[in-house]
Scaffold this motif. Structure first.
Motif, short mmCIF file in Angstrom:
data_model
loop_
_atom_site.label_atom_id
_atom_site.label_comp_id
_atom_site.label_asym_id
_atom_site.label_seq_id
_atom_site.Cartn_x
_atom_site.Cartn_y
_atom_site.Cartn_z
N CYS A 1 -3.37 -21.49 -10.18
CA CYS A 1 -3.55 -20.04 -10.07
C CYS A 1 -4.45 -19.70 -8.88
O CYS A 1 -4.15 -18.79 -8.09
N TYR A 2 -5.54 -20.41 -8.72
CA TYR A 2 -6.45 -20.19 -7.59
C TYR A 2 -5.75 -20.48 -6.26
O TYR A 2 -5.90 -19.73 -5.28
N ALA A 3 -4.97 -21.56 -6.21
CA ALA A 3 -4.31 -21.96 -4.97
C ALA A 3 -3.28 -20.92 -4.53
O ALA A 3 -3.22 -20.53 -3.36
N VAL A 4 -2.45 -20.47 -5.47
CA VAL A 4 -1.44 -19.47 -5.14
C VAL A 4 -2.10 -18.16 -4.72
O VAL A 4 -1.65 -17.50 -3.76
N THR A 5 -3.15 -17.79 -5.39
CA THR A 5 -3.85 -16.55 -5.06
C THR A 5 -4.47 -16.62 -3.67
O THR A 5 -4.43 -15.64 -2.91
N ALA A 6 -5.05 -17.76 -3.33
CA ALA A 6 -5.65 -17.93 -1.99
C ALA A 6 -4.59 -17.82 -0.91
O ALA A 6 -4.79 -17.15 0.12
N TRP A 7 -3.44 -18.48 -1.12
CA TRP A 7 -2.35 -18.37 -0.14
C TRP A 7 -1.88 -16.93 -0.02
O TRP A 7 -1.62 -16.43 1.09
N LEU A 8 -1.76 -16.26 -1.15
CA LEU A 8 -1.30 -14.88 -1.15
C LEU A 8 -2.27 -13.99 -0.38
O LEU A 8 -1.86 -13.11 0.40
N PHE A 9 -3.54 -14.20 -0.57
CA PHE A 9 -4.57 -13.34 0.05
C PHE A 9 -4.63 -13.54 1.57
O PHE A 9 -4.71 -12.56 2.32
N PHE A 10 -4.54 -14.79 2.03
CA PHE A 10 -4.76 -15.06 3.45
C PHE A 10 -3.48 -15.07 4.28
O PHE A 10 -3.53 -14.76 5.48
N PHE A 11 -2.35 -15.41 3.69
CA PHE A 11 -1.15 -15.65 4.51
C PHE A 11 0.02 -14.70 4.25
O PHE A 11 0.90 -14.60 5.10
N LYS A 12 0.05 -14.03 3.13
CA LYS A 12 1.18 -13.15 2.84
C LYS A 12 0.83 -11.70 3.14
O LYS A 12 -0.10 -11.15 2.55
N LYS A 13 1.57 -11.11 4.06
CA LYS A 13 1.35 -9.72 4.42
C LYS A 13 2.26 -8.81 3.60
O LYS A 13 3.39 -9.17 3.29
N GLU A 14 1.73 -7.64 3.29
CA GLU A 14 2.49 -6.67 2.51
C GLU A 14 2.80 -5.45 3.36
O GLU A 14 1.96 -5.00 4.16
N GLU A 15 4.01 -4.91 3.19
CA GLU A 15 4.40 -3.72 3.95
C GLU A 15 3.52 -2.54 3.56
O GLU A 15 3.19 -2.35 2.39
N PRO A 16 3.11 -1.72 4.56
CA PRO A 16 2.29 -0.55 4.24
C PRO A 16 3.06 0.47 3.43
O PRO A 16 4.30 0.51 3.45
N VAL A 17 2.33 1.31 2.71
CA VAL A 17 2.93 2.32 1.84
C VAL A 17 2.89 3.67 2.53
O VAL A 17 1.88 4.05 3.13
N ALA A 18 4.00 4.40 2.44
CA ALA A 18 4.03 5.75 3.02
C ALA A 18 3.08 6.66 2.25
O ALA A 18 2.99 6.59 1.02
N TYR B 1 -6.14 -0.70 -2.86
CA TYR B 1 -6.91 -0.78 -1.62
C TYR B 1 -5.93 -0.95 -0.47
O TYR B 1 -5.23 -1.96 -0.37
N HIS B 2 -5.86 0.05 0.42
CA HIS B 2 -4.81 0.09 1.44
C HIS B 2 -4.82 -1.14 2.35
O HIS B 2 -3.77 -1.64 2.74
N LYS B 3 -6.00 -1.62 2.73
CA LYS B 3 -6.06 -2.75 3.66
C LYS B 3 -5.51 -4.03 3.04
O LYS B 3 -4.97 -4.88 3.75
N LEU B 4 -5.65 -4.19 1.73
CA LEU B 4 -5.13 -5.39 1.06
C LEU B 4 -3.65 -5.26 0.74
O LEU B 4 -2.90 -6.23 0.83
N GLY B 5 -3.22 -4.06 0.41
CA GLY B 5 -1.81 -3.85 0.06
C GLY B 5 -1.68 -3.30 -1.34
O GLY B 5 -2.51 -3.59 -2.22
N ARG B 6 -0.64 -2.55 -1.55
CA ARG B 6 -0.45 -1.87 -2.83
C ARG B 6 -0.32 -2.84 -4.00
O ARG B 6 -0.93 -2.64 -5.05
N ARG B 7 0.47 -3.88 -3.84
CA ARG B 7 0.71 -4.82 -4.95
C ARG B 7 -0.34 -5.94 -4.97
O ARG B 7 -0.78 -6.35 -6.04
N LYS B 8 -0.73 -6.41 -3.80
CA LYS B 8 -1.74 -7.47 -3.74
C LYS B 8 -3.08 -6.99 -4.27
O LYS B 8 -3.89 -7.80 -4.74
N SER B 9 -3.34 -5.68 -4.19
CA SER B 9 -4.60 -5.15 -4.70
C SER B 9 -4.76 -5.42 -6.19
O SER B 9 -5.87 -5.43 -6.72
N TRP B 10 -3.64 -5.61 -6.89
CA TRP B 10 -3.68 -5.91 -8.33
C TRP B 10 -3.35 -7.37 -8.62
O TRP B 10 -3.95 -7.98 -9.51
#
Length: 582
Positions: free
Chosen positions: A297-314, A172-181
């Motif tokens: 696991c829930y805590a790390v995932t929540a931080w990852l979802f809301f605060f960590k941005k991923e570079e867009p994919v070409a 899902y492009h809006k979430l990010g290539r790696r974060k989507s999984w």
């Protein structure tokens, strides 16, 4: 060794050489340097270069940096290059590598390393439970044949190659290539651990009627952890700068091993009633441990979802072409040298797997306390880190398989040491002499295992085709992992098959002992307990299986594995390439 070329290289030979690669020495010197670079810096790339001149991913090598060949395929070019120039180019490349490795990590890379270690740690927790603690906890309730069935839960980690292209290309492009999984996989892992914690006490106390349920549950958990691993491996390539990409494996080693050992040795120690009473600490139950890690696991995932941005994919990233990735995998499997490497990996570990799969279980069966086992493996942990660093140094150069070949004989020697320790187990309480010997054996065997792992990984890095580095590396590692996975089922089944044991029941009337039933299967053991009898082993299948594995494995090693390894590591890089530029 077969000299048949791949279809790609054969087609290239029929193509006229470019004039820029046949005139003058400057392009040729660049070619030599780039060839050395293939194995050093670009083998970890997960990007895929499509054939017929399509655009490259930013992580892929440009065509100018990726020459046609260095040896047989370019005899005219190489004849123009003097030995002195080649040596200078190689020395220059070594200096460039040293400069890269000596640079301090930037703040961005340090933060990326911390994130990667945490993500790999989350992955290691369910693996340590499924592949380490659970078999030990179930051993007192199940036979080896039943444990063999549960051992299928380790297979997803060895077979993740087959769905890794899907993880790379669909997102899902809006979430990010790696974060989507990563985000959904960690949510599933946390939820599964929470659900398992609700009824683990009942199932673990009487697992005999829940074999299928246990196998499916832990297989799914390992499957989701393996899928998270695919995404994290790919993210490491973009999270870290080019100068820091070599530290991706370091983050994996620290995070994965920490999570694995926390769920294996540390948990087993604190789960032991003897450890809790001895040191005055509360006993840690499996339910509590699972709930704790589900919250993490829930805590790390929540931080990852809301605060960590991923570079867009070409949009033109070749990894997005799912069909092309699978086609490249098929071309790779058609390479003769890759086929021999796969076969070599599948049989290379047989010699010592009989010992390493069963010896610890046998010692626990004879009375080795779980806390003693945990102490030995905890002492072993820092030595494995040191071994990884040393093996990395020893594996550099043109003979990366040298430590892998040498460490094999150390692991093989401990086959007979392990059998001797099982045969002479003194019972509880353990004497310091025997326990120190057990620690030395554990540390030395673990040291040799890490040396082999890092050595063969260095070889995979060296030979991987840079244009499909991620796919190439995953396929090679899959073959290596399967070599340690597929024999496990047959080894555990073999122990029960070759074991002869009966139940001795005292006859109170006549004061004699009566053979009441067999005492190998779980049903036989339960019946023996009901009769107030004792299981007496007449023939232990462990010794037969361990000896048979040793004989078969050493024979295969001498006649096939070692000669093949020496031949494969001497091949030029061109023999391993799948997508040759034209």
């Amino acid at each position: 060794m077969s000299t048949v070329d791949s279809p790609v290289s054969s087609a290239r030979k029929r193509t006229k050489p470019n004039a820029s690669t046949t005139r003058g020495q400057a392009p040729i010197v660049n070619m030599s340097r780039a060839t050395t670079t293939n194995g050093k810096y670009h083998a970890h790339s997960s990007s895929l270069e499509k054939l017929n001149g399509e655009a490259l991913s930013p992580r892929s090598r440009s065509r100018e940096e990726y020459p046609l060949d260095t040896h047989e395929d370019a005899p005219v070019e190489m004849s123009l290059l003097g030995n002195g120039v080649r040596v200078d180019a190689a020395l220059e490349e070594d200096e460039e590598e040293k400069d890269k490795l000596s640079k301090p990590l930037s703040e961005k890379d340090k933060k990326a390393m911390v994130l990667l270690i945490i993500l790999y740690l989350i992955q290691g927790v369910p693996l340590g439970l499924a592949l380490g603690s659970v078999p030990f906890l179930l051993r007192e309730h199940l036979s080896y044949a039943q444990l063999a069935f549960i051992s299928f839960s380790s297979y997803p980690y060895s077979l993740k190659l087959f769905w890794s292209p899907i993880v790379d290309s669909l997102f899902y492009h809006k979430l990010g290539r790696r974060k989507s999984w990563i985000v959904p996989m960690q949510l599933v892992i946390g939820t599964m651990m929470l659900l398992i914690s609700t009824n683990t006490a009942t199932i673990m106390e009487k697992p005999g009627g829940h074999i299928v349920e246990l196998t499916i549950t832990w297989t799914l958990l390992v499957f989701f952890a393996a899928t998270q691993d695919i995404a994290v491996d790919g993210w490491a390539l973009t999270l870290l700068s080019d100068d820091a990409k070599a530290y991706a494996s370091t983050a994996q080693t620290i995070g994965l091993n920490t999570g694995y050992f926390a769920s294996y040795t540390v948990f087993l120690a604190f789960n032991s009633e003897g450890f809790a009473s001895k040191y005055g600490v509360p006993r840690l139950t499996l339910s509590t441990y699972l709930r704790f890690w589900s919250v993490v696991c829930y805590a790390v995932t929540a931080w990852l979802f809301f605060f960590k941005k991923e570079e867009p994919v070409a949009h033109d990233d070749p990894d997005l072409q799912l069909k092309s990735v699978y086609k490249s995998m098929w071309r790779m499997c058609k390479l003769k040298h890759v086929q021999k490497l796969f076969l070599m990996h599948l049989v290379a570990k047989i010699a010592y797997l009989g010992h390493e799969s069963v010896t610890s279980l046998k010692l626990v069966e004879k009375g080795l306390a779980k806390e003693d086992l945990a102490v030995a493996v905890l002492i072993d942990f820092p030595f494995q880190i040191i071994a990884g660093w040393l093996a990395g140094r020893w594996s550099r150069g043109d003979k990366p398989l040298r430590p892998w070949l040498m460490a094999f004989w150390v692991r093989v020697a401990f086959v007979f040491v392990g059998m001797a320790m099982v045969a002479t187990f003194p019972g509880n309480p353990l004497g310091w002499g025997w326990f120190l010997l057990y620690i030395v054996v554990t540390v030395t065997n673990g040291f040799a295992g890490t040396i082999q792992f890092v050595g063969v990984s260095a070889f995979h890095t060296r030979i991987s085709d840079p244009t499909i580095g991620g796919t190439y590396m995953t396929m090679l590692n899959t073959a290596a992992n399967m070599g340690g996975t597929w024999p496990g089922f047959f080894i555990l089944r073999g122990v029960d098959y070759f074991t002869i044991a009966h139940c001795q029941v005292p006859d109170k009337a006549f004061g004699t002992l009566i053979k009441a039933s067999e005492c190998v299967s779980e049903q036989g053991k339960d019946q023996c307990k009901k009769l107030a009898g004792n299981c007496v082993i007449e023939r232990d299948g462990y010794y037969i299986v361990a000896t048979a594995c040793f004989a078969i494995g050493v024979t295969l090693w001498i006649t096939f594995v070692r000669p093949t390894a020496l031949t494969l590591q001497s091949l030029p890089f061109s023999k391993w390439r799948v997508n040759q530029p034209r």
